[in-house]
Design a protein around this motif. Structure first.
Motif, PDB file in Angstrom:
ATOM      1  N   ASP A   1      -2.338   8.466   6.293  1.00  0.00           N
ATOM      2  CA  ASP A   1      -2.897   7.258   6.117  1.00  0.00           C
ATOM      3  C   ASP A   1      -2.320   5.894   6.603  1.00  0.00           C
ATOM      4  O   ASP A   1      -2.870   4.965   6.932  1.00  0.00           O
TER       5      ASP A   1
ATOM      6  N   TYR B   1       0.744  -1.145  -0.042  1.00  0.00           N
ATOM      7  CA  TYR B   1       0.102   0.105  -0.003  1.00  0.00           C
ATOM      8  C   TYR B   1       0.915   1.163   0.221  1.00  0.00           C
ATOM      9  O   TYR B   1       0.638   2.252  -0.851  1.00  0.00           O
ATOM     10  N   VAL B   2       1.956   1.342   1.118  1.00  0.00           N
ATOM     11  CA  VAL B   2       2.622   2.525   1.057  1.00  0.00           C
ATOM     12  C   VAL B   2       3.484   2.557  -0.327  1.00  0.00           C
ATOM     13  O   VAL B   2       3.562   3.554  -0.965  1.00  0.00           O
TER      14      VAL B   2
ATOM     15  N   LEU C   1       2.252   6.681  -6.867  1.00  0.00           N
ATOM     16  CA  LEU C   1       1.399   7.410  -7.306  1.00  0.00           C
ATOM     17  C   LEU C   1       1.629   9.195  -7.032  1.00  0.00           C
ATOM     18  O   LEU C   1       1.009   9.876  -7.784  1.00  0.00           O
ATOM     19  N   ALA C   2       2.207   9.437  -5.982  1.00  0.00           N
ATOM     20  CA  ALA C   2       2.648  10.817  -5.488  1.00  0.00           C
ATOM     21  C   ALA C   2       3.211  11.569  -6.664  1.00  0.00           C
ATOM     22  O   ALA C   2       2.868  12.663  -6.941  1.00  0.00           O
TER      23      ALA C   2
ATOM     24  N   SER D   1      -0.390  13.588   3.815  1.00  0.00           N
ATOM     25  CA  SER D   1      -1.666  12.828   3.736  1.00  0.00           C
ATOM     26  C   SER D   1      -1.089  11.479   3.750  1.00  0.00           C
ATOM     27  O   SER D   1      -2.018  10.572   4.073  1.00  0.00           O
ATOM     28  N   LEU D   2      -0.039  10.956   2.952  1.00  0.00           N
ATOM     29  CA  LEU D   2       0.660   9.525   2.985  1.00  0.00           C
ATOM     30  C   LEU D   2       0.646   9.422   4.702  1.00  0.00           C
ATOM     31  O   LEU D   2       0.501   8.104   4.769  1.00  0.00           O
TER      32      LEU D   2
ATOM     33  N   VAL E   1       0.892  16.062   0.026  1.00  0.00           N
ATOM     34  CA  VAL E   1       0.903  14.728  -0.324  1.00  0.00           C
ATOM     35  C   VAL E   1       1.725  13.831   0.665  1.00  0.00           C
ATOM     36  O   VAL E   1       1.109  12.796   1.001  1.00  0.00           O
TER      37      VAL E   1
ATOM     38  N   SER F   1       2.421   1.457  -3.473  1.00  0.00           N
ATOM     39  CA  SER F   1       1.501   2.360  -4.381  1.00  0.00           C
ATOM     40  C   SER F   1       1.333   3.711  -4.233  1.00  0.00           C
ATOM     41  O   SER F   1       1.321   4.312  -5.338  1.00  0.00           O
ATOM     42  N   ARG F   2       1.389   3.958  -3.124  1.00  0.00           N
ATOM     43  CA  ARG F   2       1.079   5.515  -2.797  1.00  0.00           C
ATOM     44  C   ARG F   2       2.231   6.307  -3.093  1.00  0.00           C
ATOM     45  O   ARG F   2       2.045   7.336  -3.695  1.00  0.00           O
TER      46      ARG F   2
END
Length: 339
Positions: free
Chosen positions: A327, A10-11, A17-18, A323-324, A320, A13-14
């Motif tokens: 999350d 998950y981290v 995407l950043a 937010s990461l 960003v 993928s984030r």
């Protein structure tokens, strides 16, 4: 172990995407600045400048090139970490942002703490007696502070606490009669580490009014979030089961309800960081706070393309990243979250 691998994916993928998000934001800002009315050459030379001087400056700034070439140069410099040079001051944008960012972070952090404290107190106040007077007052507080115009509240606080009562300065970050501390750019931190109480007192007096104004305006978000989530949690099955075992209502709220209700509030705190940018813009302008939002407003008025682009990219990167982190923290603290 399986959940740990899921969290890592998950981290990852984030993180992948950043850069895409930042590229989209930077491209959108680049395009909007070019299609918006106005010309930076007019802002620099004025409307009475000769056509030859205007064309020479346009060529010097690279504004005579086709738009795709300007965009390609912008992306190439951005990948190199070069945010360009200000059209107005001829200073590197990175230096301007670096000088102004500590002031905004200091203001935003203190305002966020104030917002969380006021909002959580207001949101928790009506739990003992729902639908009572305290609960109603808390709801009105949350709605009122959320809907209050920031420019109006800032000017009212200036008029009352600075002009009438004289408790705080009207604006600015530091008294002109004192030399600002050298160091990180965070005046409170620099004053604490140097043990200079004069610097600490002066920084706090200038910080108090804008930080409280911004914190008060954002506190309604925390109030409404905690109130709604805590009420939902206290009606859940596991809380009813705790009550049936004879556990006191205070322990039910503090041990079972509040920890689970605070998890969504943590997410709200991450989202509020983005709201700080918009809220701080008017606050910094009204209080003459030399932060990044004030620089952005001046850069927009002067059509300073590189400075506007650089500030937006830096602020978007911070949002960003925050937010990461939020999350990931929520995912670690709440095992119910699936990836």
């Amino acid at each position: 172990m399986d959940r740990g691998n899921q969290l890592l994916r998950y981290v990852g993928s984030r993180l992948l995407l950043a850069p895409v998000m930042l590229w989209l934001i930077a491209s959108l800002v680049f395009l909007l600045l070019r299609v918006a009315p106005g010309d930076p050459v007019d802002a620099l030379l004025g409307s009475r400048a000769s056509e030859a001087a205007r064309e020479q400056l346009r060529q010097q700034l690279g504004l005579n090139q086709p738009l795709p070439l300007q965009y390609l140069d912008f992306l190439t410099d951005l990948l190199k970490g070069d945010l360009g040079t200000s059209l107005v001051s001829a200073k590197p944008v990175l230096r301007i942002v670096r000088d102004a960012l500590p002031a905004s972070i200091e203001l935003g952090f203190v305002a966020l703490v104030i917002a969380a404290v006021l909002g959580l107190i207001a949101g928790f106040s009506g739990i003992a007696k729902p639908e009572g007077k305290i609960d109603l007052a808390g709801r009105l507080y949350g709605i009122g502070t959320y809907a209050l115009p920031s420019f109006w509240a800032a000017m009212v606080f200036q008029l009352v606490f600075a002009v009438k009562l004289g408790w705080f300065p009207v604006g600015g970050r530091f008294p002109p009669t004192l030399v600002p501390p050298n160091g990180s750019g965070f005046y409170l931190i620099d004053g604490i580490f140097s043990g200079n109480w004069q610097v600490i007192t002066a920084a706090l007096r200038h910080l108090a009014l804008p930080a409280f104004t911004l914190g008060l305006l954002l506190s309604g978000i925390f109030d409404n979030a905690l109130r709604l989530n805590l009420r939902r949690v206290l009606r859940s099955d596991y809380v009813e089961a705790a009550r049936s075992r004879g556990i006191s209502e205070t322990q039910v709220v503090l041990r079972h309800g509040l920890p689970n209700a605070l998890l969504p509030v943590l997410t709200i705190a991450g989202i509020t960081v983005a709201s700080l940018v918009g809220g701080a813009l008017l606050i910094e302008v009204i209080f003459s706070w030399p932060g990044i939002a004030n620089q952005l407003q001046e850069a927009i008025n002067r059509r300073d393309y590189p400075l506007v682009q650089g500030i937006v990219v830096v602020v978007a990167t911070l949002v960003v990243m925050v937010s990461l982190v939020v999350d990931v923290l929520v995912a670690i603290l709440d095992p119910r979250i699936k990836f």
